[in-house]
Design an enzyme around this catalytic site. Structure first.
Site, mmCIF file in Angstrom:
data_model
loop_
_atom_site.group_PDB
_atom_site.id
_atom_site.type_symbol
_atom_site.label_atom_id
_atom_site.label_comp_id
_atom_site.label_asym_id
_atom_site.label_seq_id
_atom_site.Cartn_x
_atom_site.Cartn_y
_atom_site.Cartn_z
ATOM 1 C CE LYS A 190 -3.655 0.467 2.645
ATOM 2 N NZ LYS A 190 -4.366 0.486 3.952
HETATM 3 O O1 G3P Z 1 -6.849 1.889 5.642
HETATM 4 C C1 G3P Z 1 -7.301 3.196 5.574
HETATM 5 C C2 G3P Z 1 -8.569 3.405 6.261
HETATM 6 O O2 G3P Z 1 -8.754 2.329 7.098
HETATM 7 C C3 G3P Z 1 -8.680 4.673 7.069
HETATM 8 O O3 G3P Z 1 -9.746 4.501 7.922
HETATM 9 O O4 G3P Z 1 -11.116 4.887 9.888
HETATM 10 O O5 G3P Z 1 -8.841 5.898 9.791
HETATM 11 O O6 G3P Z 1 -10.679 6.768 8.345
HETATM 12 P P1 G3P Z 1 -10.120 5.589 9.041
#
Ligand code: G3P
Length: 207
Positions: A87
């Protein structure tokens, strides 16, 4: 539709892979930090052994510059396995890393996507998957449904092999919207999947 777990919690991965049709696992540095002090590579290898060799395991680089990202990718491919989806945030440095990694035949996921144009560039650079951040876009007053639909339309029109791996969800309704907008894949915290099937009205109806 493919469902991935966005977690590095080993117990949760074991439990939810047993119950749900889980297609793979994703994580990012914040998610890994939540697991506390752990041997990072042993931890990732344990996730691999739980999900098996055939399912995508997406692991994020931590470096911010292209050379560092390339080194991180090399370490991931050596210490976990060659099938890892590396990633890479879609930044100026990241887009260069995506091109270089694809030239080496590495699986790559472009992440931290907040706009259609960012996604288009990652597609054109060769990313296998692109990860638009649904909830974060919504919090910013952006239109995640429209942005995912635009990405899906470009993939359809020009036959890109790229898959939309929507991420950053806070509820199942957002996951529905991402799929309906054209995301083939969504990654989420296991609690979102569990919530879908454990609503009191379901339990009451069954009782
Ligand atoms: O992997 C990226 C994604 O999980 C970000 O999630 O919950 O931090 O907005 P969040």
């Amino acid at each position: 539709m493919k469902y991935l777990l966005d977690t590095a919690d080993l117990a949760a991965i074991r439990r939810f892979c047993d119950i749900f049709p889980v297609a793979g696992v994703t994580s990012n540095p914040s998610i890994v930090n939540k697991e506390g002090k752990t041997d990072f590579f042993a931890h990732m290898n344990e996730i691999r052994s739980i999900i098996g060799p055939g399912k995508p395991l997406h692991i994020q680089v931590t470096a911010l510059d292209t050379e560092g990202m390339m080194r991180d990718a090399d370490t991931l491919l050596t210490k976990v396995d060659k099938e890892v989806y590396v990633k890479v945030p879609v930044t100026m440095e990241g887009i260069r890393a995506i091109k270089r990694l694809k030239a080496q035949g590495v699986h790559v996921t472009g992440t931290a996507i907040y706009s259609s144009q960012q996604g288009f560039l990652a597609m054109e650079a060769g990313a296998d998957c692109i990860a638009p951040y649904f909830n974060r876009m919504e919090n910013m007053g952006l239109d995640p449904d429209g942005i995912i639909a635009a990405l899906a339309e470009m993939i359809r029109l020009y036959h890109y092999p790229t898959e939309i791996l929507a991420a950053s969800f806070k509820n199942a309704g957002q996951v529905d919207r991402a799929f309906l907008a054209g995301a083939q894949t969504a990654t989420m915290d296991p609690s979102i999947l569990e919530g879908v099937l454990t609503q009191p009205h379901i339990t009451n109806a069954v009782a």
